[in-house]
Motif scaffolding. Structure first.
Motif, PDB file in Angstrom:
ATOM      1  N   UNK A  30     -78.732 -30.608 -12.715  1.00  0.00           N
ATOM      2  CA  UNK A  30     -78.762 -29.236 -13.219  1.00  0.00           C
ATOM      3  C   UNK A  30     -78.133 -29.167 -14.604  1.00  0.00           C
ATOM      4  N   UNK A  31     -78.484 -28.142 -15.341  1.00  0.00           N
ATOM      5  CA  UNK A  31     -77.931 -27.903 -16.666  1.00  0.00           C
ATOM      6  C   UNK A  31     -77.464 -26.463 -16.756  1.00  0.00           C
ATOM      7  N   UNK A  32     -76.417 -26.228 -17.522  1.00  0.00           N
ATOM      8  CA  UNK A  32     -75.878 -24.885 -17.683  1.00  0.00           C
ATOM      9  C   UNK A  32     -76.802 -24.075 -18.594  1.00  0.00           C
ATOM     10  N   UNK A  33     -77.469 -23.044 -18.078  1.00  0.00           N
ATOM     11  CA  UNK A  33     -78.431 -22.294 -18.908  1.00  0.00           C
ATOM     12  C   UNK A  33     -77.768 -21.480 -20.016  1.00  0.00           C
ATOM     13  N   UNK A  34     -76.444 -21.306 -19.932  1.00  0.00           N
ATOM     14  CA  UNK A  34     -75.747 -20.529 -20.945  1.00  0.00           C
ATOM     15  C   UNK A  34     -75.206 -21.390 -22.086  1.00  0.00           C
ATOM     16  N   UNK A  35     -75.330 -22.706 -21.962  1.00  0.00           N
ATOM     17  CA  UNK A  35     -74.863 -23.592 -23.018  1.00  0.00           C
ATOM     18  C   UNK A  35     -75.865 -23.631 -24.166  1.00  0.00           C
ATOM     19  N   UNK A  36     -75.396 -24.072 -25.319  1.00  0.00           N
ATOM     20  CA  UNK A  36     -76.278 -24.262 -26.466  1.00  0.00           C
ATOM     21  C   UNK A  36     -76.932 -25.625 -26.331  1.00  0.00           C
ATOM     22  N   UNK A  37     -78.216 -25.659 -26.066  1.00  0.00           N
ATOM     23  CA  UNK A  37     -78.929 -26.913 -25.836  1.00  0.00           C
ATOM     24  C   UNK A  37     -79.729 -27.369 -27.055  1.00  0.00           C
ATOM     25  N   UNK A  38     -79.447 -26.773 -28.210  1.00  0.00           N
ATOM     26  CA  UNK A  38     -80.135 -27.158 -29.448  1.00  0.00           C
ATOM     27  C   UNK A  38     -81.649 -27.137 -29.241  1.00  0.00           C
ATOM     28  N   UNK A 109    -108.875 -26.803 -12.886  1.00  0.00           N
ATOM     29  CA  UNK A 109    -109.236 -27.561 -14.084  1.00  0.00           C
ATOM     30  C   UNK A 109    -109.544 -26.723 -15.317  1.00  0.00           C
ATOM     31  N   UNK A 110    -109.865 -25.456 -15.133  1.00  0.00           N
ATOM     32  CA  UNK A 110    -110.184 -24.581 -16.257  1.00  0.00           C
ATOM     33  C   UNK A 110    -109.004 -23.722 -16.686  1.00  0.00           C
ATOM     34  N   UNK A 111    -107.827 -24.002 -16.149  1.00  0.00           N
ATOM     35  CA  UNK A 111    -106.638 -23.198 -16.426  1.00  0.00           C
ATOM     36  C   UNK A 111    -105.562 -24.049 -17.071  1.00  0.00           C
ATOM     37  N   UNK A 112    -104.960 -23.556 -18.148  1.00  0.00           N
ATOM     38  CA  UNK A 112    -103.868 -24.280 -18.792  1.00  0.00           C
ATOM     39  C   UNK A 112    -102.578 -24.030 -18.026  1.00  0.00           C
ATOM     40  N   UNK A 113    -101.922 -25.127 -17.628  1.00  0.00           N
ATOM     41  CA  UNK A 113    -100.726 -25.083 -16.800  1.00  0.00           C
ATOM     42  C   UNK A 113     -99.568 -25.690 -17.587  1.00  0.00           C
ATOM     43  N   UNK A 114     -98.437 -25.015 -17.574  1.00  0.00           N
ATOM     44  CA  UNK A 114     -97.297 -25.460 -18.373  1.00  0.00           C
ATOM     45  C   UNK A 114     -96.038 -25.564 -17.522  1.00  0.00           C
ATOM     46  N   UNK A 115     -95.336 -26.673 -17.683  1.00  0.00           N
ATOM     47  CA  UNK A 115     -94.018 -26.820 -17.088  1.00  0.00           C
ATOM     48  C   UNK A 115     -92.957 -26.515 -18.128  1.00  0.00           C
ATOM     49  N   UNK A 116     -91.902 -25.834 -17.722  1.00  0.00           N
ATOM     50  CA  UNK A 116     -90.775 -25.551 -18.605  1.00  0.00           C
ATOM     51  C   UNK A 116     -89.531 -26.165 -17.978  1.00  0.00           C
ATOM     52  N   UNK A 117     -88.863 -27.022 -18.721  1.00  0.00           N
ATOM     53  CA  UNK A 117     -87.725 -27.775 -18.189  1.00  0.00           C
ATOM     54  C   UNK A 117     -86.650 -27.878 -19.261  1.00  0.00           C
ATOM     55  N   UNK A 118     -85.402 -27.645 -18.877  1.00  0.00           N
ATOM     56  CA  UNK A 118     -84.314 -27.607 -19.848  1.00  0.00           C
ATOM     57  C   UNK A 118     -83.735 -28.991 -20.135  1.00  0.00           C
ATOM     58  N   UNK A 119     -83.940 -29.948 -19.214  1.00  0.00           N
ATOM     59  CA  UNK A 119     -83.341 -31.287 -19.385  1.00  0.00           C
ATOM     60  C   UNK A 119     -84.237 -32.167 -20.250  1.00  0.00           C
ATOM     61  N   UNK A 120     -83.624 -32.799 -21.240  1.00  0.00           N
ATOM     62  CA  UNK A 120     -84.378 -33.552 -22.248  1.00  0.00           C
ATOM     63  C   UNK A 120     -85.167 -34.708 -21.654  1.00  0.00           C
ATOM     64  N   UNK A 121     -84.502 -35.589 -20.917  1.00  0.00           N
ATOM     65  CA  UNK A 121     -85.166 -36.780 -20.396  1.00  0.00           C
ATOM     66  C   UNK A 121     -86.254 -36.432 -19.389  1.00  0.00           C
ATOM     67  N   UNK A 122     -85.997 -35.424 -18.572  1.00  0.00           N
ATOM     68  CA  UNK A 122     -86.976 -35.030 -17.562  1.00  0.00           C
ATOM     69  C   UNK A 122     -88.220 -34.443 -18.239  1.00  0.00           C
ATOM     70  N   UNK A 123     -88.004 -33.642 -19.287  1.00  0.00           N
ATOM     71  CA  UNK A 123     -89.133 -33.105 -20.048  1.00  0.00           C
ATOM     72  C   UNK A 123     -89.966 -34.231 -20.632  1.00  0.00           C
TER      73      UNK A 123
END
Length: 283
Positions: A30-38, A109-123
């Motif tokens: 987990x990552x702290x969502x309130x931190x500055x993650x640049x 297949x005709x829909x654009x799907x996006x993942x949003x992830x705060x952790x750098x390596x996992x992204x």
């Protein structure tokens, strides 16, 4: 004495089309969502360059048009980013290693799907896996799937702060909140991904009839999410046959990494889905 190669070196050693290995992309759970993650984010959705994430859906001008011709600018908007033939419609917030993304991609297949992830390596892992799958399932490859995974990608983002920077009003048809950090302590509840304030942001980016899908193995968190969505005037809970027949619910329940771990450990999964209601007319 030379030590073992660093993780970055091992990541870079893989060939095109080779799947990334999770052991080289491990990071804290987990990552702290309130931190500055640049973080880098667009000032408004129109300034987001989606072409880097979905190159197969970039609108292009005819090849015969000279590059210095004014019409050649028609494939870019006023912010200088490529125009797209489709918009992102499905968002998996806190997508982890992308199990749900890659399960949904061939089913939509005709829909654009996006993942949003705060952790750098996992992204980075999800981005590299998407690239590898596109190579493996390209049109000239031996095996193909609908869409060829051209419709799935991932960005590093803190959605608690910047969700409206990426999506226009009423843009999304589905949002997934799968096994979010429960933040058990009461003083940490403000960091939960579901709250009165955040639900209003979900309502803003969702089209009427769109759905928010939630799943967790923590009953207290499940009750929290149900309470906050049911209390919000823009959402109504989905139940009965509509819930049972929803293919997205079945995929969400079985295909996420956390869901599989809960299954292995014999735990319970708590599912709730909420539909974006039509806004009432202005008086």
């Amino acid at each position: 004495m030379v030590g073992p190669p660093k993780k970055r070196q091992k990541r870079d050693d893989k060939q095109e089309g080779q799947m990334p290995q999770k052991k080289f992309y491990r990071q804290r759970a987990h990552a702290n969502p309130f931190s500055d993650h640049d973080l880098t984010y667009p000032e408004i959705p129109a300034a987001m360059n989606w072409g880097d994430h979905y190159p197969a859906y970039v609108a292009t001008v005819p090849a015969a048009v000279p590059k210095d011709d004014p019409i050649a600018t028609e494939d870019r908007n006023e912010y200088g980013v490529p125009r797209m033939t489709k918009q992102v419609e499905v968002a998996d917030i806190g997508c982890g290693f992308g199990g749900l993304l890659f399960a949904l991609a061939p089913k939509m297949p005709e829909t654009l799907i996006l993942g949003l992830e705060i952790r750098t390596s996992v992204t980075e892992f999800v981005q590299e896996k998407a690239k590898a799958l596109r190579v493996q399932h390209s049109s000239d490859a031996a095996e193909t799937v609908p869409g060829g995974y051209q419709n799935v990608s991932c960005i590093r983002a803190n959605t608690m702060k910047f969700l409206p920077n990426f999506f226009e009003k009423a843009q999304l048809s589905k949002i997934f909140l799968c096994f979010p950090d429960p933040h058990f302590k009461a003083r940490k509840h403000k960091a939960r991904i579901v709250s009165t304030t955040l639900n209003s942001e979900y309502a803003f980016v969702m089209r009427p009839g769109g759905k928010v899908y939630t799943i967790t193995d923590v009953e207290d968190l499940h009750m929290w999410m149900v309470e906050h969505f049911e209390a919000h005037p823009s959402f109504g809970r989905v139940e009965g046959d509509e819930l049972e027949d929803d293919e997205a619910v079945k995929v969400m329940t079985t295909e996420t990494e956390e869901g599989k771990k809960v299954e292995r450990n014999g735990g319970k999964k708590f599912v709730a889905v909420f539909k974006r209601l039509e806004d009432p007319p202005w008086p």
